[in-house]
Design a protein around this motif. Sequence first.
Motif, mmCIF file in Angstrom:
data_model
loop_
_atom_site.group_PDB
_atom_site.id
_atom_site.type_symbol
_atom_site.label_atom_id
_atom_site.label_comp_id
_atom_site.label_asym_id
_atom_site.label_seq_id
_atom_site.Cartn_x
_atom_site.Cartn_y
_atom_site.Cartn_z
ATOM 1 N N GLU A 1 0.830 -1.175 0.000
ATOM 2 C CA GLU A 1 0.000 0.000 0.000
ATOM 3 C C GLU A 1 0.876 1.240 0.000
ATOM 4 O OE1 GLU A 1 -3.767 -1.355 2.534
ATOM 5 O OE2 GLU A 1 -1.856 -2.239 3.101
ATOM 6 N N ASP A 4 2.371 2.506 3.416
ATOM 7 C CA ASP A 4 2.822 1.451 4.332
ATOM 8 C C ASP A 4 4.172 1.877 4.894
ATOM 9 O OD1 ASP A 4 3.847 -0.794 5.580
ATOM 10 O OD2 ASP A 4 3.296 -2.170 3.986
ATOM 11 N N ARG A 6 5.877 0.293 7.182
ATOM 12 C CA ARG A 6 6.727 -0.865 7.490
ATOM 13 C C ARG A 6 7.577 -1.263 6.288
ATOM 14 N NH1 ARG A 6 1.879 -3.806 10.355
ATOM 15 N NH2 ARG A 6 1.977 -2.760 12.347
ATOM 16 N N GLY A 35 -3.475 3.150 0.070
ATOM 17 C CA GLY A 35 -3.861 2.709 1.402
ATOM 18 C C GLY A 35 -2.782 3.024 2.400
ATOM 19 N N SER A 36 -3.124 2.907 3.675
ATOM 20 C CA SER A 36 -2.169 3.263 4.724
ATOM 21 C C SER A 36 -1.837 2.088 5.631
ATOM 22 C CB SER A 36 -2.730 4.404 5.575
ATOM 23 O OG SER A 36 -3.947 3.999 6.183
ATOM 24 N N GLY A 37 -2.213 0.900 5.247
ATOM 25 C CA GLY A 37 -1.957 -0.252 6.099
ATOM 26 C C GLY A 37 -0.772 -1.074 5.639
ATOM 27 N N HIS A 38 -0.683 -2.249 6.200
ATOM 28 C CA HIS A 38 0.350 -3.206 5.838
ATOM 29 C C HIS A 38 -0.360 -4.543 5.615
ATOM 30 C CE1 HIS A 38 4.304 -5.078 5.699
ATOM 31 N NE2 HIS A 38 3.837 -6.019 6.485
ATOM 32 N N CYS A 39 -0.289 -5.059 4.405
ATOM 33 C CA CYS A 39 -0.959 -6.314 4.045
ATOM 34 C C CYS A 39 -2.482 -6.197 4.152
ATOM 35 C CB CYS A 39 -0.453 -7.479 4.881
ATOM 36 S SG CYS A 39 1.278 -7.845 4.602
ATOM 37 N N GLY A 40 -3.017 -5.046 3.815
ATOM 38 C CA GLY A 40 -4.449 -4.837 3.906
ATOM 39 C C GLY A 40 -5.160 -4.937 2.573
#
Length: 77
Positions: A1, A4, A6, A35-40
């Motif tokens: 994303e 991200d 991470r 997006g702003s997540g990790h693995c989302g």
Amino acid sequence: ETADFRVPLVMEQNLRRKVDAAGSGKWLVQRAVAGSGHCGIVGAEVERAFDDLVAWMERGVAPAGDDFTGDLGRLGR
């Protein structure tokens, strides 16, 4: 994303450079997902990626991807 923290997008740039340097750039397709997540990444995005991979394997149709070699500010939009 795209946001991200991470695994920042610079990692994708590094991967592109290494794969290109190894002479295998035609086998790497990268896509940015906003997006702003990790693995989302879920749902339609995953299904599309899987379908595109199968088409590439079975029919030789390389999927579209995003350009990670330049400015990353517009990726995933």
